[in-house]
Structure formats: C-alpha cells, structure tokens
Design an enzyme around this catalytic site. Structure first.
Site, PDB file in Angstrom:
ATOM      1  N   ARG A  86       0.857  -1.183   0.000  1.00  0.00           N
ATOM      2  CA  ARG A  86       0.000   0.000   0.000  1.00  0.00           C
ATOM      3  C   ARG A  86       0.898   1.240   0.000  1.00  0.00           C
ATOM      4  NH1 ARG A  86      -1.686  -2.408   5.209  1.00  0.00           N
ATOM      5  NH2 ARG A  86      -0.593  -1.406   6.942  1.00  0.00           N
ATOM      6  N   ASN A 111      -1.887   4.622 -15.284  1.00  0.00           N
ATOM      7  CA  ASN A 111      -2.277   3.788 -14.150  1.00  0.00           C
ATOM      8  C   ASN A 111      -3.594   4.300 -13.564  1.00  0.00           C
ATOM      9  OD1 ASN A 111      -2.437   2.104 -11.954  1.00  0.00           O
ATOM     10  ND2 ASN A 111      -0.373   2.493 -11.222  1.00  0.00           N
ATOM     11  N   CYS A 135      -4.839   1.490  -9.628  1.00  0.00           N
ATOM     12  CA  CYS A 135      -4.085   1.218  -8.404  1.00  0.00           C
ATOM     13  C   CYS A 135      -5.018   1.164  -7.200  1.00  0.00           C
ATOM     14  CB  CYS A 135      -3.017   2.291  -8.189  1.00  0.00           C
ATOM     15  SG  CYS A 135      -2.044   2.017  -6.689  1.00  0.00           S
ATOM     16  N   THR A 180      -2.240  -7.498 -15.249  1.00  0.00           N
ATOM     17  CA  THR A 180      -3.123  -6.650 -14.456  1.00  0.00           C
ATOM     18  C   THR A 180      -2.344  -5.964 -13.353  1.00  0.00           C
ATOM     19  OG1 THR A 180      -3.639  -8.361 -12.800  1.00  0.00           O
ATOM     20  CG2 THR A 180      -5.019  -8.307 -14.777  1.00  0.00           C
ATOM     21  N   ASN A 181      -3.043  -5.067 -12.683  1.00  0.00           N
ATOM     22  CA  ASN A 181      -2.525  -4.457 -11.467  1.00  0.00           C
ATOM     23  C   ASN A 181      -2.639  -5.458 -10.315  1.00  0.00           C
ATOM     24  OD1 ASN A 181      -1.571  -2.328  -9.770  1.00  0.00           O
ATOM     25  ND2 ASN A 181      -2.638  -0.844 -11.050  1.00  0.00           N
ATOM     26  N   THR A 182      -2.299  -5.002  -9.103  1.00  0.00           N
ATOM     27  CA  THR A 182      -2.456  -5.845  -7.928  1.00  0.00           C
ATOM     28  C   THR A 182      -3.933  -5.955  -7.552  1.00  0.00           C
ATOM     29  OG1 THR A 182      -2.081  -3.911  -6.524  1.00  0.00           O
ATOM     30  CG2 THR A 182      -0.178  -5.283  -7.038  1.00  0.00           C
ATOM     31  N   GLY A 218       1.965 -11.446  -6.720  1.00  0.00           N
ATOM     32  CA  GLY A 218       2.698 -12.687  -6.561  1.00  0.00           C
ATOM     33  C   GLY A 218       1.936 -13.907  -7.029  1.00  0.00           C
TER      34      GLY A 218
END
Length: 354
Positions: free
Chosen positions: A118, A178, A181, A244-246, A268
């Site tokens: 974060r 972005n 996020c 993709t993003n997280t 991950g």
C-alpha cells in the site's frame, strides 16, 4: 541452492521496504559502471534470437520485464538491464514528489510467495525521473507508468497525467496510464468510461510525437468491463493494455500468511491464474498488444500468459523470492518451451491458446 536462496532468510529478517531499498542500493552500485554491468551480464544475461519481440517501434531483447513499483524513480534501470531483463517499467511517476502512505506499507506473505503493498505512489516526481533518464538510458526499452497525486480530484488527476506525460515524453519507449491502483484514495471512479474518455483524449491531444500509450487494468475487471475499456481505448488510438494491477479483493484467494489481512494490493503467485484469465479476455477482445503481469515467477507461468495473448510479461514479486537469476531462468526456460511446442519465436506463441 543458489547464493540468493542462502541469503534470503537474512534479508527477510529486515522489514520488507527496508530490504527492498537495501537491494536497490546494491544494484545501484553494481550497475554504476560499464565494467560492473558487463560483469553482471556475463553471469545473469541470457540472449537468444527466439526471445526477441518487435513492439511499439522498438526491439525488446526478451519478453521478461520489471513491473512498475520496483524502480519507481529510474534509479537502477542499468543494473536491471544487466541482470538480463528485456525492459523496465519505471514509476508510478507523479508530477510532484510524494511521500505516499504511512509505513509499514509493504508486507511479505512468504507462505504464499506473495506481497501486499500500500505504498501510495511514493516517489521523487517527474522532474527527477526525467533528469535520470536524460542522463543515461540502459540498452533495453524503458516504459514509464504515469499516475496522479493522492490529493487530486478528477479534474486535477487528468491534469496530473498530462503533466507527467509532457515532462517525460522525450525519454521512455512507451507510457502506461495507471487508473487501477488499489492503494490511492478513492475520491472518484478512475476506471469509469467517462473518466477514461477524458484521460485518453487529453493525453492524445498532448501526444505530438505519437508516443505509444497503454492503460493498466485491474485483476477484477469483468468481461463486459474489459470489452467497454477496449472499445474506448481503440477509439482513442491507445496502443496496448497492461493486465493486471495488484488485487485489493482477497475473495477467492486461499492465503496462509498472517499478513493476508493487511489492506493493499496483493501481488505474486496467488494472482497468476486470475491475471492470466484477464489477459486471455483482453486478447480475445482486441488485437492491441497486451503486457501480462501477475504471478510471473517461472518460465511456465510466463509461457501461460504468452499463450493467453501477452506479447510481453512483467514481474516484481518473483524478484523478491527468486533473486537476481529470475530473468535468466525464465528466458532460458521459455526457449525450451518454445522449441518443445514447435515455435521458432515468442512472437509465434502469442495467443496460441485463444
């Protein structure tokens, strides 16, 4: 067991962000001179003609890149190139310096081979990144991930994207907007069609040099939402999709680590299947190039994304768990997988499973 595997338990005794900065410090020193970079390349770089990709009017020596978030301020691009990565995406870059969220803000989920971050778009700002890129670029493509100030409302955010793009435009090989996020204040819907229309229109009006512009989407995008985004992107001449993003939503992830309850973006190994599914959905909607991100930690996971439609892949979390040999091992394994399946190049394998 590799040297990094022996040292990793000691590194993991440090707080995650402190260990990350220490690792960057070592990489900064190791990549500071031509002889030291050449020494790294001899150990870590793996070149093969089957790995080359022509995209965005440039040649990527291999499809394995470093995702945004690792080298936020373009401090270690030369070192990362020497470790064998085919490209580096710096950022997220904001128009002004920004401290980001309060620490601690980066957490290991070691049992899950994952991270939760974060960070909140911390960084030195567009001027600092522009100065570093102007001073010297690595001999691999560099992308720039463009973001907004955390306090920005919708009107200010659009201007933030424009300012970063205008300041950096002479230097990167491509830009990524972005708008997905999960670690910045939700003052408005960044992924709404109306907002995307205005962002893309503003950037293209600024884009006199016809720089490649991509957009980064989240892992929870629906097929309907992806179709709508692709339609908007194509209508504004956007050049590609990063997927993709997280992930902010933990539903559907069977996580073991106690840090699974920390809020922020999950990255991950747990994200691999979900992000690959989004890559496949995006690629089925468009011929635009796709960069696949999420859970890439081996040749097999990279190959799944390539066969699902990704021309390039990016990683960050795997660097934490696998260490500096990760690009070399993935690229070496990709060549074996390509030969096994009768492909002469990565480009031939892109979208093979569609």
């Amino acid at each position: 067991m590799t040297l990094y595997a022996r040292l990793r338990p000691y590194a993991f005794r440090l707080p995650a962000e402190m260990a990350h900065e220490a690792g960057k410090g070592l990489l900064r020193v190791a990549g500071a001179t031509r002889p030291s970079r050449a020494a790294l390349e001899r150990v870590y770089r793996y070149d093969h003609p089957a790995l080359e990709i022509d995209l965005f009017d440039t040649t990527f020596p291999n499809p394995v890149g470093v995702a945004a978030g690792f080298d936020k301020d373009a401090e270690v691009t030369g070192g990362l190139a020497a470790l064998g990565f085919g490209f580096v995406e710096v950022g997220t870059v904001t128009p002004e310096p920004q401290s980001g969220n309060r620490k601690p803000r980066l957490f290991r989920l070691a049992e899950d081979r994952a991270l939760v971050n974060r960070m909140g778009f911390n960084g030195a700002g567009a001027d600092a990144v522009a100065e570093r890129l102007a001073a010297g670029r690595p001999e691999i493509p560099v992308g720039a991930n463009v973001g907004r100030m955390n306090a920005a409302g919708e009107e200010e955010a659009i201007e933030d994207y424009r300012r970063v793009f205008a300041r950096l435009s002479p230097y990167p090989d491509y830009f990524v907007v972005n708008v997905s996020c999960p670690n910045t204040p939700e003052t408005f819907d960044e992924s709404s069609p109306e907002h995307l229309e205005r962002v893309f229109g503003t950037l293209q009006a600024e884009n006199d040099a016809d720089e490649p512009i991509l957009v980064k989407i989240g892992p929870d995008a629906t097929a309907e939402g992806i179709g709508e985004l692709v339609e908007i992107a194509e209508s504004h001449g956007i050049d590609g999709i990063v997927a993709t993003n997280t992930a902010s939503d933990r539903e559907g992830f069977d996580l073991e680590s106690t840090n699974r309850k920390e809020w922020g973006g999950l990255s991950g190994a747990p994200l691999e299947e979900r992000s690959t599914r989004v890559v496949r959905t995006v690629a089925s909607h468009t011929d635009l190039p796709v960069i696949g991100v999420g859970g890439v930690d081996s040749a097999e996971s990279a190959y799944r994304k390539i066969r699902a439609g990704a021309s390039l892949v990016e990683l960050y979390t795997a660097f934490v768990y696998e260490g500096p040999t990760v690009a070399r091992e993935i690229n070496r394994g990709l060549v074996s997988l390509l030969h096994r399946d009768g492909f002469s190049s990565v480009e031939e394998a892109v979208g093979a499973d569609l």
